[in-house]
Design an enzyme around this catalytic site. Structure first.
Site, PDB file in Angstrom:
ATOM      1  CB  CYS A  82      -0.884   0.023   1.237  1.00 25.06           C
ATOM      2  SG  CYS A  82      -1.829  -1.468   1.454  1.00 25.06           S
ATOM      3  NE  ARG A 119       5.060   1.397  -1.023  1.00 25.35           N
ATOM      4  CZ  ARG A 119       5.927   1.412  -0.024  1.00 25.35           C
ATOM      5  NH1 ARG A 119       7.106   1.942  -0.203  1.00 25.35           N
ATOM      6  NH2 ARG A 119       5.618   0.909   1.148  1.00 25.35           N
ATOM      7  CD1 TRP A 131      -0.267  -5.999  -3.277  1.00 24.88           C
ATOM      8  CD2 TRP A 131      -0.285  -6.837  -1.196  1.00 24.88           C
ATOM      9  NE1 TRP A 131       0.239  -7.273  -3.326  1.00 24.88           N
ATOM     10  CE2 TRP A 131       0.234  -7.813  -2.073  1.00 24.88           C
ATOM     11  CE3 TRP A 131      -0.390  -7.146   0.156  1.00 24.88           C
ATOM     12  CZ2 TRP A 131       0.656  -9.065  -1.631  1.00 24.88           C
ATOM     13  CZ3 TRP A 131       0.031  -8.393   0.587  1.00 24.88           C
ATOM     14  CH2 TRP A 131       0.548  -9.337  -0.296  1.00 24.88           C
ATOM     15  CG  ASN A 189       0.283   2.404   3.624  1.00 21.72           C
ATOM     16  OD1 ASN A 189      -0.747   2.388   2.971  1.00 21.72           O
ATOM     17  ND2 ASN A 189       1.403   2.976   3.208  1.00 21.72           N
ATOM     18  N   GLY A 190      -0.737  -0.834   6.653  1.00 21.72           N
ATOM     19  CA  GLY A 190      -0.454  -1.635   7.854  1.00 21.72           C
ATOM     20  C   GLY A 190      -1.616  -2.551   8.174  1.00 21.72           C
ATOM     21  CD  GLU A 236      17.387 -13.889  -6.103  1.00 21.90           C
ATOM     22  OE1 GLU A 236      16.773 -14.386  -5.152  1.00 21.90           O
ATOM     23  OE2 GLU A 236      17.062 -12.799  -6.617  1.00 21.90           O
ATOM     24  CE  LYS A 246      14.205 -11.976  -8.698  1.00 19.47           C
ATOM     25  NZ  LYS A 246      14.792 -11.731  -7.415  1.00 19.47           N
ATOM     26  CD  GLU A 277      10.379 -12.568  -7.111  1.00 18.44           C
ATOM     27  OE1 GLU A 277      10.173 -12.000  -6.047  1.00 18.44           O
ATOM     28  OE2 GLU A 277      11.430 -12.401  -7.777  1.00 18.44           O
ATOM     29  CG  HIS A 323      18.797 -37.979  -2.325  1.00 16.46           C
ATOM     30  ND1 HIS A 323      18.999 -39.292  -1.973  1.00 16.46           N
ATOM     31  CD2 HIS A 323      20.028 -37.398  -2.344  1.00 16.46           C
ATOM     32  CE1 HIS A 323      20.290 -39.505  -1.768  1.00 16.46           C
ATOM     33  NE2 HIS A 323      20.934 -38.367  -1.987  1.00 16.46           N
ATOM     34  CE  LYS A 371      11.769  -3.374  -4.901  1.00 14.51           C
ATOM     35  NZ  LYS A 371      12.536  -4.532  -5.404  1.00 14.51           N
TER      36      LYS A 371
HETATM   37  C1  G6P Z   1       9.159  -8.865  -1.249  1.00 16.46           C
HETATM   38  C2  G6P Z   1       9.828  -8.456  -2.548  1.00 16.46           C
HETATM   39  C3  G6P Z   1      11.130  -9.243  -2.724  1.00 16.46           C
HETATM   40  C4  G6P Z   1      12.029  -9.031  -1.516  1.00 16.46           C
HETATM   41  C5  G6P Z   1      11.316  -9.388  -0.206  1.00 16.46           C
HETATM   42  C6  G6P Z   1      12.118  -8.925   1.004  1.00 16.46           C
HETATM   43  O1  G6P Z   1       8.736 -10.182  -1.339  1.00 16.46           O
HETATM   44  O2  G6P Z   1       8.975  -8.696  -3.645  1.00 16.46           O
HETATM   45  O3  G6P Z   1      11.789  -8.788  -3.891  1.00 16.46           O
HETATM   46  O4  G6P Z   1      13.173  -9.832  -1.656  1.00 16.46           O
HETATM   47  O5  G6P Z   1      10.057  -8.719  -0.140  1.00 16.46           O
HETATM   48  O6  G6P Z   1      12.182  -7.534   0.973  1.00 16.46           O
HETATM   49  P1  G6P Z   1      13.315  -6.660   1.642  1.00 16.46           P
HETATM   50  O7  G6P Z   1      12.937  -5.240   1.310  1.00 16.46           O
HETATM   51  O8  G6P Z   1      13.252  -6.948   3.111  1.00 16.46           O
HETATM   52  O9  G6P Z   1      14.612  -7.065   1.048  1.00 16.46           O
END
Ligand code: G6P
Length: 608
Positions: A2, A27, A72, A97-98, A481, A485, A488, A504, A603
């Site tokens: 948000c 965000r 969000w 927000n929150g 990672e 990616k 996502e 395994h 984000k």
């Molecule tokens: C969200 C974002 C990720 C990020 C994660 C942790 O899931 O989409 O890209 O890695 O939060 O966020 P931070 O700001 O704590 O690295």
């Protein structure tokens, strides 16, 4: 997640609110809305979907004061009725927000008192609570302060009232909020990038602060209700840093910014002949001298950075290291070790689970805390004794790229400083590492040259449903990672395994439709990895191998090779990350997904 924007000025603030919201789009959100005061009445516009739709719907809306929000969904589905602002009795409007944890109890009480609820959100209780105090003759400020005392949870809020066209009341606890200051115009926002077109002068509110913002200025009150002074700072964020420029997407831009981001993060070290603990803060030398282990807490991509660091810290610095997903650590019973250095790794410094994990660690008696973070004013940076700022610049794409590689650089510096302090680094080794760090930005630039090759290769992935990523040792977290990616942004189901685990379980999945992507550095585990790749090939799996020079893995039927440069030693995970980012990006392009704002993701995850 948000976003909040608010403005009080001598002109129509609707364009400012809409521009601010569009700058917060990155965000992640699913609906948006705004409210202004016009002729003594609240005029609200809300829409599901993008800010562009809200803009279209607000063509005839005008007002000299207003608040706006991108939502969000947490409590209640994404829908217009759940979008903010929420309004109580046509009189009080709130954006939030929150999460309000005691909203159910409050809702029951307020319903009994005659308040009607028109949404499924937790936020709606805030407006009604403020209204209940306002209706008793309190000022908007005191009514808000009184309401906040009854809330349990996290919030950043903006509040306006129909009969008060001169004031926005705002407050924060657990979610960031700042004021923007200009000549006789004042703003509020959850993120400075929302305000860049109108002002660069900002005041960061602190935990528990409440502020009264009007055309003539603002007053801030701390958590105890006392007047508080907070410094006006000039944001260093530039307009170009948040513009797309020549790129198609922020993710592509941010992948390409990595050489510079790494150079900036490493600047102070690379310009020096020696490594000093001071780069982590004035108290670092004393703190590092009394620790016997490291505990890394993080979420998502930042957690993967922590996993790489464990290999470095144990091997180079000889210090025990645990890495935990923050949302797990905060709720499990662990055995605290007050001699451990707790390292929180976060791009945003706002992630709710990471913040909660840090406070949990502190409650367990962990005093030695270090934040590795990309946002200097963030909560995590403020809450830790030590800090190292990554200097990646604003990261807009939801899928983290340059934040990850700069976190790795910072964690490598931590490893070297601890190794030196613990007598595990000779002067010659220190110089060698510094030399390699100085070359890192250039080496990263070279890897980016693989882009056209990867773009071609990505075409083969467009029709796939699943993918398997393999790595070993230091590069296993890089495989994790890479898989993250891909899932996502392309929505292809991807999993990562340490290559030795193949037999395994995951080998059962391998057939001609399962692409297997392997990170193949020329390191001590190469021969083992080659045997694992044979296991895949023998089952008809299609192999995509990111291989360092001299690995002697040859292109053949069913084996595609992406030629990486010479092996970069301990820094190799940073280089091997880049082609996997590019692969995910180009596969997403093939699939036509919303690369920078993938569905359902945010984000900064500022709620639990
Ligand atoms: C969200 C974002 C990720 C990020 C994660 C942790 O899931 O989409 O890209 O890695 O939060 O966020 P931070 O700001 O704590 O690295």
């Amino acid at each position: 997640m948000c976003g909040i924007v608010g403005a009080v000025a001598q002109r129509n603030v609707v364009p400012v609110l809409l521009e601010g919201l569009s700058r917060l789009e990155y965000r992640g959100y699913d609906s948006a809305g705004l409210v202004v005061v016009r002729d003594g009445k609240l005029e609200r516009v809300r829409s599901i979907g993008r800010v562009a739709e809200l803009t279209e719907k607000s063509k005839n809306t005008r007002g000299l004061i207003g608040i706006a929000h991108t939502r969000w969904a947490t409590h209640g589905a994404p829908s217009e009725r759940n979008a903010h602002p929420h309004i109580s009795k046509n009189h009080i409007a709130v954006v939030h927000n929150g999460i309000i944890e005691n909203y159910e109890a409050l809702r029951t009480r307020l319903t009994a008192a005659g308040y009607e609820f028109t949404s499924d959100t937790d936020t709606e209780v805030i407006g009604h609570l403020i209204h209940s105090h306002y209706a008793r003759g309190n000022s908007l400020l005191s009514a808000t302060q009184a309401a906040l005392k009854e809330l349990v949870g996290a919030y950043a809020i903006g509040v306006i009232a129909a009969d008060n066209p001169d004031q926005i009341i705002c407050a924060r606890r657990g979610s960031p909020l700042l004021l923007g200051v200009s000549d006789s115009e004042y703003f509020i926002a959850s993120d400075v990038s929302a305000l860049l077109p109108v002002t660069r002068r900002v005041v960061y509110l602190e935990e528990g602060d409440v502020a009264e913002v009007g055309r003539g200025g603002y007053r801030i009150f701390d958590a105890t209700g006392k007047r508080a002074e907070r410094a006006v700072q000039t944001s260093e964020l530039s307009e170009e840093s948040v513009q797309l420029g020549e790129y198609k997407h922020y993710m592509q831009k941010e992948i390409h910014e990595q050489p510079q981001a790494l150079a900036d993060t490493l600047e102070s070290v690379c310009n020096s002949q020696t490594l000093v603990p001071g780069i982590f803060g004035a108290e670092a030398a004393a703190t590092f001298a009394c620790i016997d282990s490291v505990l890394i807490l993080a979420c998502g991509t930042s957690y993967h950075a922590g996993l790489v660091a464990r290999y470095w810290l144990e091997e180079i610095a000889g210090i025990r290291c645990n890495v935990e997903v923050a949302s797990e650590y905060r709720y499990r019973t662990s055995v605290p070790n007050p001699k451990s250095l707790v390292v929180v790794v976060s791009q945003s410094g706002e992630t709710a689970d990471t913040q909660a994990a840090l406070s949990h660690a502190k409650k367990l008696g962990h005093d030695h805390t270090l934040a590795i973070c990309n946002v200097p004013e963030s909560a995590l940076v403020r809450l830790c004794k030590l800090r190292m700022l990554t200097r990646a610049g604003p990261e807009i794409g939801v899928a983290s790229t340059k934040a990850f590689t700069t976190q790795l650089a910072a964690l490598f510096l931590l490893t070297l400083v601890l190794a030196k302090q613990r007598g595990r680094l000779t002067a010659q080794q220190e110089q060698q590492h510094l030399h390699e760090l100085r070359h890192l930005p250039g080496a990263t630039q070279k890897v980016l040259e693989l882009e056209p090759h990867i773009a071609r290769l990505a075409k083969q992935f467009a029709g796939k449903q699943h993918a398997l990523f393999l790595g070993r040792g230091l590069h296993y977290p890089i495989a994790l990672e890479g898989a993250l990616k891909l899932k996502e942004i392309s929505y292809i189901h991807a999993e990562a395994y340490p290559a030795g685990e193949l037999k395994h379980g995951p080998l059962a999945l391998v057939d001609k439709d399962m692409p297997v992507i392997s990170v193949a550095p020329n390191d001590a585990l190469l021969e083992k990895l080659k045997s694992n790749l044979q296991e895949v090939r023998a089952r008809g799996g299609e192999l995509y191998v990111f291989a360092d020079a001299n690995t002697h893995i040859r292109e053949a039927d069913g084996i595609h090779i992406m030629q990486m440069p010479e092996h970069a030693g301990y820094l190799s995970p940073i280089l091997h990350t880049i082609p996997l980012q590019l692969l995910a990006y180009y596969v997403a392009l093939q699939k036509g997904t919303d690369v920078d704002k993938p569905r359902n993701l945010a984000k900064s995850v500022t709620v639990e």
